[in-house]
Design a protein around this motif. Structure first.
Motif, short mmCIF file in Angstrom:
data_model
loop_
_atom_site.label_atom_id
_atom_site.label_comp_id
_atom_site.label_asym_id
_atom_site.label_seq_id
_atom_site.Cartn_x
_atom_site.Cartn_y
_atom_site.Cartn_z
N GLN A 1 0.82 -1.20 0.00
CA GLN A 1 0.00 0.00 0.00
C GLN A 1 0.86 1.26 0.00
N ALA A 2 1.87 1.27 0.81
CA ALA A 2 2.75 2.44 0.86
C ALA A 2 3.50 2.62 -0.45
N GLN A 3 3.87 1.50 -1.07
CA GLN A 3 4.58 1.60 -2.34
C GLN A 3 3.67 2.19 -3.42
N GLN A 4 2.44 1.79 -3.44
CA GLN A 4 1.50 2.31 -4.43
C GLN A 4 1.22 3.80 -4.21
N ALA B 1 6.83 17.34 -2.35
CA ALA B 1 6.75 17.10 -0.90
C ALA B 1 5.84 15.91 -0.61
N THR B 2 4.72 15.83 -1.32
CA THR B 2 3.81 14.69 -1.13
C THR B 2 4.48 13.39 -1.48
N HIS B 3 5.29 13.41 -2.55
CA HIS B 3 6.00 12.19 -2.96
C HIS B 3 7.03 11.79 -1.91
N MET B 4 7.75 12.76 -1.35
CA MET B 4 8.75 12.44 -0.33
C MET B 4 8.09 11.86 0.92
N ALA B 5 6.92 12.42 1.30
CA ALA B 5 6.20 11.88 2.45
C ALA B 5 5.74 10.45 2.19
N ALA B 6 5.31 10.18 0.99
CA ALA B 6 4.88 8.82 0.65
C ALA B 6 6.06 7.85 0.68
N MET B 7 7.23 8.33 0.24
CA MET B 7 8.43 7.48 0.28
C MET B 7 8.84 7.19 1.73
N ALA C 1 6.81 7.06 4.32
CA ALA C 1 5.85 6.09 4.84
C ALA C 1 6.15 4.69 4.32
N HIS C 2 6.62 4.62 3.08
CA HIS C 2 7.00 3.32 2.52
C HIS C 2 8.18 2.73 3.26
N ASP C 3 9.16 3.59 3.64
CA ASP C 3 10.32 3.11 4.40
C ASP C 3 9.91 2.55 5.76
N THR D 1 6.97 1.19 6.59
CA THR D 1 6.32 -0.12 6.43
C THR D 1 7.32 -1.20 6.02
N ARG D 2 8.33 -0.80 5.24
CA ARG D 2 9.35 -1.79 4.87
C ARG D 2 10.16 -2.22 6.08
N LYS D 3 10.46 -1.26 6.97
CA LYS D 3 11.18 -1.62 8.20
C LYS D 3 10.34 -2.55 9.07
N ALA D 4 9.03 -2.28 9.18
CA ALA D 4 8.16 -3.15 9.96
C ALA D 4 8.16 -4.56 9.39
N LEU D 5 8.20 -4.66 8.06
CA LEU D 5 8.25 -5.98 7.42
C LEU D 5 9.57 -6.67 7.74
N ASP D 6 10.66 -5.90 7.74
CA ASP D 6 11.96 -6.49 8.11
C ASP D 6 11.98 -6.91 9.58
#
Length: 378
Positions: free
Chosen positions: A117-120, A165-171, A173-175, A177-182
């Protein structure tokens, strides 16, 4: 004089003469005067080699009694960094593991979905940046040709910056969620052995829920509390001899560090002794011993040779062929080996080096008793 009085005096005189005659006929045997000294009846004691020890000059270490519990220098409580169902926990108490080794997993389905979801969302924000960038480029070209005003270009620039700025915030958030997955993959932070297994596969783990405890027994420590006065005598690098429950031989410990502050309430200072790991040493075992602070040369005898059944401590010394009780002053104690036995020796004053002193095996001997040595003792 009356006649009756004369008869009484005559009777008394006759009685006195009769008593004197009986004394002469039966004289009393001669008695020893009370002040006549008795003959010396002192006994003799036979001594063996184990009954005699000589006063020796030796290095006496001033030491402090210390005790504490063994604790691994490196230990870690492995916890769940994310909540979820625990999977693939196969290690048990006593198993050896390495740093970075996977020891368990948390059910990753939820965290995989959040990561997608965060990646999308990041991809969508990136698309908005591309649109805003094209809009800005077109407006800039029109302004250069004079078709639009500078204000319109500034509005396009603001839209572009907002999209970035919106794109950086989305990135970001993706980081997250990726850390939580790790973090759903549980790894050991240190090498060592599993000391405790605190969870079971299939159990629902809360955030920071404890899973296993890992200890590294290659280096152990003993935390010792000393008074402020004793702590002044201690410095890093000093050595201590420690006896640990379950081990027959003592082990050597070294002062690693000293706490810079005193404990509240007790005002004691914590001193940390390091012990190299070896077979048989375990975390939690009780250890006690003595910490040497300084060394000095002094005369000493085994502590058991100093008797205390008189007001002042004394030793039984062989003076010529008889026993003499000699009052002494005691000082520092240390452990030394004599005749393949580890004895506690005590510093002694008031006696000469080389003097023969009775050991505890000889028992209490009366002063003045004559001694007889077995062949080969002297």
């Amino acid at each position: 004089m009356k006649k009756s009085t004369l008869w009484i005096l005559s009777a008394i005189a006759a009685a006195v003469l009769a008593a004197g005659g009986m004394r002469l006929l039966n004289p009393r045997p001669a008695t020893t005067p009370l002040d006549t000294p008795l003959a010396n009846t002192a006994s003799t004691v036979a001594l063996s080699d184990s009954d005699v020890v000589r006063v020796q000059a030796m290095d006496m270490e001033m030491s402090l009694p210390v005790s504490g519990t063994l604790k691994a220098s490196q230990s870690a409580m492995v916890k769940a960094r994310v909540a979820g169902e625990l999977l693939d926990l196969t290690v048990r108490e006593g198993d050896r593991i390495k740093a970075g080794q996977v020891v368990a997993r948390i059910e990753p389905t939820e965290y995989q979905a959040r990561e997608r979801q965060a990646q999308q969302q990041a991809d969508a924000a990136r698309a908005q940046v591309d649109i805003a960038q094209k809009q800005f480029d077109n407006n800039k070209a029109l302004m250069d040709q004079g078709f639009i005003s500078a204000t319109a270009l500034q509005n396009a620039m603001a839209s572009l910056n907002g999209a970035k700025a919106t794109h950086m915030a989305a990135m970001a958030a993706h980081d997250v969620t990726r850390k939580a997955l790790d973090d759903a993959i549980v790894r050991s932070p240190i090498s060592g052995q599993v000391a405790q297994r605190l969870a079971q596969p299939g159990e629902r783990m809360a955030l920071d829920g404890r899973i296993i405890e890992v200890v590294n027994l290659s280096q152990l420590e003993v935390e010792v509390a000393l008074s402020a006065a004793d702590a002044r005598l201690v410095r890093p690098g000093l050595h201590a001899q420690m006896r640990i429950e379950g081990l027959e031989e003592p082990v050597t410990a070294k002062v690693l560090r000293i706490s810079p502050s005193a404990q509240a309430g007790s005002r004691s200072v914590l001193v940390y002794l390091g012990i190299a790991g070896e077979e048989g040493l375990r975390q939690g075992l009780f250890a006690q011993g003595s910490l040497g602070t300084q060394s000095q040369r002094a005369l000493a005898v085994p502590l058991a040779s100093v008797r205390t059944d008189k007001p002042l401590p004394y030793v039984q010394v062989i003076d010529g062929e008889r026993i003499k009780h000699l009052t002494v002053q005691t000082g520092t104690r240390t452990e030394k080996t004599h005749n393949n036995l580890t004895l506690t020796w005590v510093e002694i004053q008031g006696i000469n080096e080389g003097a023969q002193v009775l050991t505890a095996s000889a028992g209490a001997v009366r002063e003045g008793t004559q001694v007889k040595f077995a062949p080969g003792v002297r």
